[in-house]
Design an enzyme around this catalytic site. Sequence first.
Site, PDB file in Angstrom:
ATOM      1  CD  GLU A   1      11.471  17.220 -21.143  1.00  0.00           C
ATOM      2  OE1 GLU A   1      11.856  15.816 -19.956  1.00  0.00           O
ATOM      3  OE2 GLU A   1      10.948  16.033 -22.280  1.00  0.00           O
TER       4      GLU A   1
ATOM      5  CG  ASP B   1      29.525   6.400 -32.304  1.00  0.00           C
ATOM      6  OD1 ASP B   1      31.042   6.874 -32.495  1.00  0.00           O
ATOM      7  OD2 ASP B   1      29.513   5.275 -32.383  1.00  0.00           O
TER       8      ASP B   1
END
Length: 574
Positions: A288, A226
Amino acid sequence: MPMSHPRVVHAATPAAEQWWRDAVIYQVYPRSFADASGDGVGDLPGITQRLPHLAELGVDALWLSPFYRSPQADAGYDVADYRDVDPLFGTLEDFDALRARATELGLRVIVDLVPNHTSDEHAWFQAALAAGPGSPERARYLFREGKDGGDSPPNNWQSIFGGPAWTRVDQRAAAAADGIRDREWYLHMFDTRQPDLDWSNPEVRAELEDVLRFWLDRGVDGFRVDVAHGMVKQPGLPDWDGAVSMVEGASDAGAPEDGATPTGGSGPMFDQDGVHEIYRAWHQVLAEYDGDRALVAEAWVEPLSRLARYVRPDEMHQAFNFAYLTSPWLPGPLKAVVTESLEASDGVGAPTTWVLSNHDVVRHASRMGLAAPDARPNGIRAEDPQPDAVLGLRRARSATLQMLALPGSAYLYQGEELGLPDHTSLDGDLRQDPAWWRSGYTEAGRDGCRIPVPWERDAPALGFSPNGAAWLPQPESYRDLAVDAQRGQPGSTLEMYRAALVVRKAHDLGRGSLAWVEDLGEEVLAFVNNDVLVVTTFDSPVELPAGYEVALASTEIDGTTVPATTTVWATRTR
């Protein structure tokens, strides 16, 4: 008429690349999707129950608007705890069940992240009010001493929801209880209950990276970010004479020329270069984890060359194309924005991400029924000029087929597959968007596009809840647009969407190419994507080129004449 050689502006994408490059992603606004508890507010169990609808529709993923613990001052975009589910929507176990069911149905899950600001009820902000000026607690937010001995705001910035973007600490009863005068003010680019974080503070950066890992560990496939262009402010927070509109981040500083969209990147509070350092760090966090996790930018930024900087290879993966959403429904501007979008995204190796509606704008079935082709009101009230519902839906269906034929990823907003319009006669006493009262009741705000979804024509609350409760009332027009009223009905908007997503996959349009067809006239927008010819008409009909037959159309077609205000997908005759 034979077709001349098209002009190629975008090459096809290899099929082996990441899922998000051509995904069709469905936005779920939790409070308005489905209510399982009967309290009138949608919830996570309700969403889980209705997930088969998304699988049947043929989308690839869903994006959940905020469901975090929140006082709901801005419908959950005021987050009090990033690591918990608000009881209004359920529990963390309900979220886990939703994600597991989505996986069973072959759907990925993206969640909203709100990093620009927190709720004023967040533990950090409460600690900041209590700690006082100069404290480490206040350093997490943008507290500044006011001018004129503390009596005036630190600068002249205005809130996107209307009114000043600063609130004085002394105006907070809890902070002033001891009678000590506090000269500081805090910045809130949105509602006064949404204080902006200070992203120059390493503690803020570390906290939000940990929030990313919390949800990645729970199996989410990515984040819609956002106000992705607003987290970093220009040093010194200088005065600015521009203004921002109610639509998040969009500038209202001046009228656009030649149909261009107002820029949302101007001003010292938006699109600062420092945001890119944040997203490079977030990119590494997502890397990751396996499964091609994705970051999606909600960034009202122009020109498109600036927007493309958010999706460079080491930053975010997608960015909403608001220039396309806000383009006038005219062939020239649409052709220009599609070309510029593809060229800008191709320049950084990213997909273009298309969108026509979301929870912040008037639904395109209503927006396109307004008299002006570039109309972009912040909500529609009963006393405002009303959309032509028939024309709006016809244009919206045509626009949808055009969008879904473009190469790249596409976002759908819940209910648009039903052709839902905005609720344009909603009683002012029922409105809950902060924009409504902060604008002095002059801007309707976004409630009209957030009305609960109609599932069953003859059920209480049209099937939204088990007992007829609904946090906002549905207009009578929603009854004939309910899912069960359209399912299996030839020519319905729902069946058009389903058919389009089948054909889109069959012809690999999301990873396809784009070449403009320029010999059908200036009042037509036509292009070829892979082996599909896409033709959009506006005010006049046109004949399909020789050797093509209609595979899908937004309106009923008889023969090879494409009527006005229609999009067709055509393939070569065998």
